[in-house]
Design a protein around this motif. Structure first.
Motif, mmCIF file in Angstrom:
data_model
loop_
_atom_site.group_PDB
_atom_site.id
_atom_site.type_symbol
_atom_site.label_atom_id
_atom_site.label_comp_id
_atom_site.label_asym_id
_atom_site.label_seq_id
_atom_site.Cartn_x
_atom_site.Cartn_y
_atom_site.Cartn_z
ATOM 1 N N LYS A 108 110.459 -54.942 38.114
ATOM 2 C CA LYS A 108 109.933 -53.596 37.834
ATOM 3 C C LYS A 108 110.868 -52.452 38.245
ATOM 4 C CE LYS A 108 105.106 -54.963 38.017
ATOM 5 N NZ LYS A 108 103.879 -54.970 38.810
ATOM 6 N N LEU A 109 111.995 -52.790 38.871
ATOM 7 C CA LEU A 109 112.945 -51.732 39.244
ATOM 8 C C LEU A 109 113.842 -51.476 38.034
ATOM 9 C CD1 LEU A 109 114.034 -49.812 41.402
ATOM 10 C CD2 LEU A 109 115.483 -51.665 42.241
ATOM 11 N N GLN A 110 113.453 -50.479 37.227
ATOM 12 C CA GLN A 110 114.113 -50.268 35.934
ATOM 13 C C GLN A 110 115.358 -49.398 36.028
ATOM 14 O OE1 GLN A 110 110.410 -48.785 34.630
ATOM 15 N NE2 GLN A 110 109.900 -50.579 33.398
ATOM 16 N N GLU A 111 115.342 -48.402 36.929
ATOM 17 C CA GLU A 111 116.474 -47.480 37.011
ATOM 18 C C GLU A 111 116.625 -46.971 38.431
ATOM 19 O OE1 GLU A 111 116.665 -44.255 34.156
ATOM 20 O OE2 GLU A 111 115.371 -45.332 32.744
ATOM 21 N N ALA A 112 117.852 -46.566 38.733
ATOM 22 C CA ALA A 112 118.110 -45.781 39.931
ATOM 23 C C ALA A 112 119.230 -44.838 39.548
ATOM 24 C CB ALA A 112 118.528 -46.677 41.092
ATOM 25 N N PHE A 113 119.133 -43.588 39.962
ATOM 26 C CA PHE A 113 120.242 -42.656 39.706
ATOM 27 C C PHE A 113 120.316 -41.591 40.781
ATOM 28 C CE2 PHE A 113 117.365 -39.491 37.856
ATOM 29 C CZ PHE A 113 116.383 -40.267 37.241
#
Ligand SMILES: *Cc1c(COP(=O)(O)O)cnc(C)c1O
Length: 353
Positions: free
Chosen positions: A291-296
Motif C-alpha cells: 500500500k505504500l504507493q509513493e513518497a516524495f
C-alpha cells in the motif's frame, strides 16, 4: 511593523557578466547574477537598502557569525515567461524569515526592504531568469551578525543581503533515502522549525553516512523516540498510502512553502490528506501490504523529488516506478503550469514584477 519607510538605492553594475554563463547547462548555486541587495542594522535600526554589483564583502576574522552561527536564510524562486516575471508567494518567505530572526534574537527585517528590495533586484536582473522548463532564478535572502567580537552575546549589528543565481532544469533522478536511527536534525524546543544556518551544519554528518552507504540522503526521524518520520534531507516529505496523502504534522519540522502549496493542490485534485505522525513501523507495514504507493520530498530547490527507495534497518523498501504514480507527478506539472504563467493562477500565488 516598521513605520519608517526605507529607500532602495540602486547603483547599477558597470557591466554585466551574463555572457559568461552557459544557460543551457547551469550548475546550482555557483553563478550569481549581476546585482545583490545589502542593508545594515546598527544603533537599533535598519538603514536604507542598496542594490549594487555582486561582489566580495569585507570582514574581520572575529565576525560573530563565523563563530556562533547567528545567521538565518531563505530560499525562493523567480520565474519568467517572455517579458513577464513573477515571484512565487514571497510573503510566505518574508514571514518565515522574521520568525527565524526572532528565534535567533535578530532584528526583524522591515517589510519594505524585503519585498520592495526583492522586486527591484529581480527587475534589474530579469535577464538572468532562465526560461526553460524547470529552470528559474533562485533567490537567497539571508541575515547575519556582524559584530566583530568573540564573546557570546547577541550581536548589535547585522547585515541583510539578497543574492540570486540562475538554476537550470532539475532533471529529477528519483532519490534513495536512508533512515537514520541515531542522529537527528531537530528536537522539541530546538530550531528545526526555522531556517538557521546551524541546522544545516548538523545535518552534514548524517548525510555523509547515507552517501557512503550508497543512498542520496537521510530520512530523518524525530528527536525523542527516533520513530516518527520528519523530513528528508532538507525537504519536507509526503507519502501516498492506499490513495491517501500523508505528511508529518508541524512541530519540529520546517514549515515549507512547497509543503503548504502541495497541500492546497492536493485539495484541488481531490486527494485526501492527513497531517499527522507517521512511524517507520507504519511505513514498513504499508510497504509489506503493497500500500505504500509513493513518497516524495517537497522543497523550493527540487519542488517535488520522487523517492525510489527507503533503506530501513538494513532492508530496502522499493517503491513503484514513477510512471505508475498518480499524485507526485501530477502535483509537479500542475505547479509548473502555474509558476510559468501557462495557466491562470486561481490562488493569487504569483506576484508579477
Ligand atoms: C527550506 C527547507 C524546507 C523546504 O521549504 P520550502 O519553503 O518549501 O523551500 C524543508 N525542510 C528544511 C529543513 C528546509 O530548510
Amino acid at each position: 511593523m516598521d513605520a519608517v519607510k526605507h529607500k532602495i538605492q540602486i547603483h547599477p553594475a558597470p557591466f554585466s557578466r551574463i555572457n559568461e554563463v552557459d544557460f543551457s547547462d547551469i550548475p546550482f548555486g555557483k553563478n550569481f547574477a549581476d546585482h545583490m541587495l545589502v542593508a545594515e542594522y546598527a544603533d537599533g535600526k535598519w538603514g536604507d537598502a542598496v542594490i549594487q554589483q555582486y561582489g566580495d564583502m569585507d570582514f574581520g576574522p572575529s565576525l560573530a557569525t563565523l563563530h556562533y552561527a547567528q545567521s538565518v536564510f531563505e530560499g525562493m524562486k523567480a520565474f519568467r515567461n517572455g517579458d513577464r516575471a513573477w515571484l512565487f508567494r514571497p510573503e510566505k518567505n518574508y514571514e518565515r524569515m522574521n520568525k527565524s530572526c526572532e528565534r535567533m534574537c535578530m532584528p526583524a527585517i522591515p517589510e519594505d526592504i524585503f519585498m520592495d528590495g526583492l522586486k527591484e533586484l529581480v527587475r534589474l536582473d530579469k535577464q538572468w531568469i532562465p526560461t526553460s522548463e524547470g529552470s528559474s532564478l533562485y533567490l537567497r535572502p539571508f541575515c547575519f551578525a556582524t559584530d566583530e567580537y568573540v564573546g557570546i552575546r547577541n550581536s548589535s549589528t547585522y547585515k541583510f543581503v539578497i543574492i540570486c543565481c540562475p538554476v537550470g532544469a532539475y532533471y529529477p533522478k528519483p532519490v534513495n533515502l536512508l533512515v537514520n536511527r541515531e542522529l537527528v536534525r531537530a528536537f522539541p524546543g530546538g530550531t528545526g522549525d526555522i531556517k538557521c544556518a546551524g541546522n544545516y551544519a548538523i545535518s552534514l554528518y548524517g548525510t555523509r553516512q547515507a552517501v557512503s552507504k550508497g543512498y542520496d540522503n537521510v530520512l530523518w526521524l524525530d528527536g525523542m523516540e527516533h520513530k516518527y518520520v520528519e523530513e528528508c534531507g532538507t525537504m519536507n516529505i509526503f507519502f501516498v498510502i492506499d490513495g491517501v496523502a500523508v505528511t508529518p504534522a508541524l512541530g519540529t519540522i520546517l514549515e515549507g512553502v512547497t509543503r503548504d502549496t502541495l497541500k492546497i493542490l492536493l485539495k484541488e485534485m481531490g486527494v485526501p490528506l492527513e497531517e499527522r505522525k507517521i512511524s517507520v513501523d507504519e511505513l514498513k507495514a504499508a510497504h509489506e501490504a503493497g500500500k505504500l504507493q509513493e513518497a516524495f520530498g517537497a522543497g523550493t530547490a527540487a519542488t517535488v523529488a520522487h523517492v525510489a527507495k527507503i533503506g530501513l534497518d538494513g532492508v530496502d523498501m522499493e517503491l513503484p516506478p514513477i510512471e505508475q504514480r498518480k499524485v507526485g507527478p501530477a502535483l509537479l506539472s500542475r505547479l509548473n503550469d502555474i509558476r510559468y504563467g501557462r495557466v491562470p493562477d486561481p490562488f493569487g500565488w504569483m506576484i508579477e514584477i
